[in-house]
Design a protein around this motif. Structure first.
Motif, mmCIF file in Angstrom:
data_model
loop_
_atom_site.group_PDB
_atom_site.id
_atom_site.type_symbol
_atom_site.label_atom_id
_atom_site.label_comp_id
_atom_site.label_asym_id
_atom_site.label_seq_id
_atom_site.Cartn_x
_atom_site.Cartn_y
_atom_site.Cartn_z
ATOM 1 N N ARG A 14 42.438 31.938 33.426
ATOM 2 C CA ARG A 14 42.887 31.841 34.714
ATOM 3 C C ARG A 14 42.154 30.464 35.376
ATOM 4 O O ARG A 14 42.550 29.680 36.254
ATOM 5 N N LYS A 15 40.618 30.614 35.029
ATOM 6 C CA LYS A 15 39.814 29.608 35.712
ATOM 7 C C LYS A 15 39.729 28.322 35.103
ATOM 8 O O LYS A 15 39.562 27.356 35.850
ATOM 9 N N SER A 16 40.375 28.215 34.004
ATOM 10 C CA SER A 16 40.235 26.911 33.370
ATOM 11 C C SER A 16 41.287 26.073 33.867
ATOM 12 O O SER A 16 42.504 26.354 34.200
ATOM 13 N N ARG A 17 40.893 24.633 34.180
ATOM 14 C CA ARG A 17 41.802 23.857 34.635
ATOM 15 C C ARG A 17 42.614 22.853 33.543
ATOM 16 O O ARG A 17 43.668 22.550 33.723
ATOM 17 N N SER B 294 31.846 35.422 28.548
ATOM 18 C CA SER B 294 31.491 36.358 30.046
ATOM 19 C C SER B 294 31.955 37.621 29.638
ATOM 20 O O SER B 294 32.416 38.096 28.708
ATOM 21 N N GLU C 7 40.776 36.171 32.942
ATOM 22 C CA GLU C 7 39.833 35.401 33.936
ATOM 23 C C GLU C 7 39.734 33.970 33.303
ATOM 24 O O GLU C 7 39.657 32.873 34.173
ATOM 25 N N VAL C 8 39.381 33.924 32.131
ATOM 26 C CA VAL C 8 38.693 32.775 31.448
ATOM 27 C C VAL C 8 40.046 31.922 31.534
ATOM 28 O O VAL C 8 39.818 30.485 31.987
ATOM 29 N N PHE D 166 47.796 28.769 37.931
ATOM 30 C CA PHE D 166 47.747 29.784 36.737
ATOM 31 C C PHE D 166 49.087 30.828 36.794
ATOM 32 O O PHE D 166 49.493 30.900 35.515
#
Length: 257
Positions: A227-230, A210, A224-225, A169
């Motif tokens: 950041r967490k997405s691949r 979220s 965060e959304v 990220f």
């Protein structure tokens, strides 16, 4: 009108935007190319601003008409490019302010609200409604129901959409902040939103499924959304000449599916 830039017109518009915000909008004026409106002050619980949104939509529609008339009268590619540049400056000023009027509007997977605070809004409907109200002739229902890749590809050619899968990220965010300034569409694993990149660090504006379950504006450390997405596909909505021409000519946009 001299199309080396509608500096006087857009400066008047900028002042109107600032005054219309009731003193909450800070201005930072540098060189004309870097003229921008800064974001709203950070609040724990932002309140949607339907009235301001309606004013911004009406103002943008009016200025689109002015620029569209001059685009139609342009007799050379140089003149058309100049009008397209002014359209880009205008949209990069106005679209983020329109998005911010939605802050605090509740999220719902099936939310289809058409105005800030008037019901709940899903991520796709937030994006499609801002785009439609920004002056693009597009079926917001059909656009909102597409996978995020199709939302981007409705407006942008594949060469203008950058896809990264599984990238760290922080490296990704650095790369985005190094991209040209503009308003971007970004598609994630199961999500879609906007990124505003104007040299002050990226801001991710989206209807979040979220916590805090509403439309939010997040800096990179808070996103965060994102950041967490691949899977991340990004493209500059305001950086494509064909998109600016479509907006100026009022052409209908066919949703890709």
């Amino acid at each position: 009108m001299n199309y080396h830039g509608v500096k006087g017109v857009l400066l008047a518009l900028l002042l109107l935007v600032a005054l219309g915000g009731g003193g909450l909008w800070a201005l930072r004026v540098v060189e004309w190319e870097d003229l921008k409106v800064t974001g709203v002050p950070v609040e724990a619980k932002p309140v949607p601003d339907k009235e301001r949104y309606e004013v911004l939509v009406a103002d943008l529609q009016r200025w689109r008409g002015i620029l569209a008339a001059d685009y139609k009268k342009a007799r050379s590619s140089e003149q058309r490019l100049a009008v397209e540049y002014d359209a880009r400056v205008l949209l990069e000023m106005m679209l983020p302010e329109m998005m911010r009027c939605w802050l605090g509007t509740p999220w719902d997977f099936d939310g289809t609200a058409e105005e800030p605070g008037e019901g709940k809004v899903a991520c796709g409907y937030f994006v499609s409604t801002v785009i439609r109200d920004g002056g693009f002739k597009v079926n917001r229902y059909k656009l909102a129901q597409q996978p995020s890749e199709n939302i981007l590809r409705t407006f942008l050619p594949s060469r203008s959409c950058r896809l990264e899968v599984g990238k760290d990220f922080e490296l990704y965010a650095d790369a985005v902040e190094d991209m040209e300034h503009g308003v971007y569409l970004i598609g994630l694993d199961t999500h879609v939103g906007f990124i505003v990149n104007d040299g002050n660090g990226l801001r991710f504006i989206h209807s979040s499924g979220s916590d805090p379950w509403c439309v939010v504006e997040e800096q990179r450390a808070e996103a965060e959304v994102l950041r967490k997405s691949r899977w991340r596909m990004i493209g500059c909505l305001t950086g494509e000449a064909d998109v600016m021409a479509t907006w100026l000519k009022g052409e209908r946009v066919t949703v890709r599916n």
